[in-house]
Scaffold this active site. Structure first.
Site, PDB file in Angstrom:
ATOM      1  N   THR A 179      34.401  60.661  -1.183  1.00  0.00           N
ATOM      2  CA  THR A 179      35.377  61.631  -1.349  1.00  0.00           C
ATOM      3  C   THR A 179      36.229  61.942  -2.406  1.00  0.00           C
ATOM      4  OG1 THR A 179      35.364  61.704   1.222  1.00  0.00           O
ATOM      5  CG2 THR A 179      37.098  62.979   0.318  1.00  0.00           C
ATOM      6  N   GLU A 222      43.110  58.740   6.743  1.00  0.00           N
ATOM      7  CA  GLU A 222      42.201  59.573   5.602  1.00  0.00           C
ATOM      8  C   GLU A 222      42.527  58.744   4.243  1.00  0.00           C
ATOM      9  OE1 GLU A 222      39.561  60.433   6.569  1.00  0.00           O
ATOM     10  OE2 GLU A 222      39.864  62.815   6.388  1.00  0.00           O
TER      11      GLU A 222
END
Ligand code: HSE
Length: 307
Positions: free
Chosen positions: A181, A126
């Site tokens: 993000t 991530e």
């Protein structure tokens, strides 16, 4: 001896309203497929999709690099990536690749890692897209169903969702920033009011109760977030209208899927799901934005052995 393995991992929705960075749900809308093959040396990425092929910048590459180092594995690895989850739309795209990679690596080298360790290794991936580690999407993608992520130390609790839970997702046709993000995490307030925290906590607690009681009404009615959603909604054209329309069409609760810009409505199999989708499209159309809609249900995870 096994020298090649393929694993699929599902898309996921994070937060479910008040559970920012804590709640995740695996959804059967899309899947990524990762094939790991032992090679002589190094890490190579093979793909027809638009993802970075330098392992240092690639979700799957980071997971492999980290697991290779951790377990002192000398073999080289070829990573074949087949993307099914659209990237940058709040459907856990990077997490799906990371989850499939961690599970494939575990199988290829017979490491027999437990769920928490698999989630932890997948979480390193991530970093490539979010700039920091958060485990809500990867935990859902690895373990399937509904997950609650506790951190320090990492401990993921999985709950099997009710069988009648359905989601309608509207994916707007927007150009999203490259590090979306990271950008959408940057707009969240650093300080929050105690009253807002109480509201979110009460709804989050009710969502957990809803999953435990297998009651989709409780889940859907508690998808309410007064902290992150208000801070991010300006990034989604027509958001209020999309939400309002979906509720009018019978959705129980509506929020941003993960970091957005997709919008997710929670409903039951008995709801008029097509109508909810249509009304969400109309909401986006009111802001001159086209969208695709998907009706989906919870999925099992990449490490989930249950049928
Ligand atoms: N919880 C994360 C966020 C999910 O909302 O930033 C990102 O996919």
């Amino acid at each position: 001896m096994v020298s090649k393995i393929t694993v699929k991992a599902p898309s996921s929705t994070a937060n479910l309203g008040p559970g920012f960075d804590v709640f995740g749900l695996a959804i059967d809308a899309f899947y990524d497929e990762i094939t790991l093959t032992k090679i002589k040396k190094g890490i190579t990425i093979v793909t027809d999709d638009n993802v970075p092929t330098n392992p240092e910048n690639n979700t799957a590459g980071l997971v492999v690099k980290n697991m290779k180092d951790k377990f002192k594995i000398k073999d080289g690895i070829e990573i074949k990536i087949k993307k099914g989850v659209p990237a940058g739309f709040g459907m856990g795209s990077s997490a799906a690749s990371a989850a499939a990679t961690a599970v494939a690596f575990d199988k290829l080298f017979r490491l027999n890692l437990d769920g928490n360790s698999l989630v932890e290794f997948a979480g390193y991936g991530e970093k490539a897209s979010a700039g920091s580690v958060h485990y809500d999407n990867v935990a859902a993608s690895v373990l399937g169903g509904f997950v609650i992520v506790k951190t320090t130390p990492l401990d993921v609790i999985r709950i099997e969702p009710p069988t009648n839970l359905r989601m309608c997702i509207a994916v707007p046709e927007l150009v999203v920033p490259k590090k979306k993000t990271k950008v959408s995490r940057g707009v969240i307030p650093k300080k929050i009011k105690l009253t807002d925290s109480i509201l979110n906590l009460s709804n989050a607690a009710a969502i957990v109760a809803g999953f435990m009681k297998k009651d989709s009404d409780i889940i859907g009615n508690s998808i309410k977030d007064v902290i992150v959603e208000p801070a991010r909604q300006h990034m989604i054209p027509g958001f209020s209208k999309v939400k309002q329309n979906a509720i009018k069409a019978g959705a129980l609760g509506v929020t941003i899927s993960g970091a957005g810009p997709s919008v997710i409505a929670f409903a039951k199999s008995s709801s008029n799901l097509k109508k909810i989708c249509l009304e969400m499209s109309k909401g986006f159309a009111s802001a001159n934005t086209k969208c695709k809609t998907i009706i989906c249900k919870p999925s099992k995870g990449s490490a989930d052995k249950r049928k």
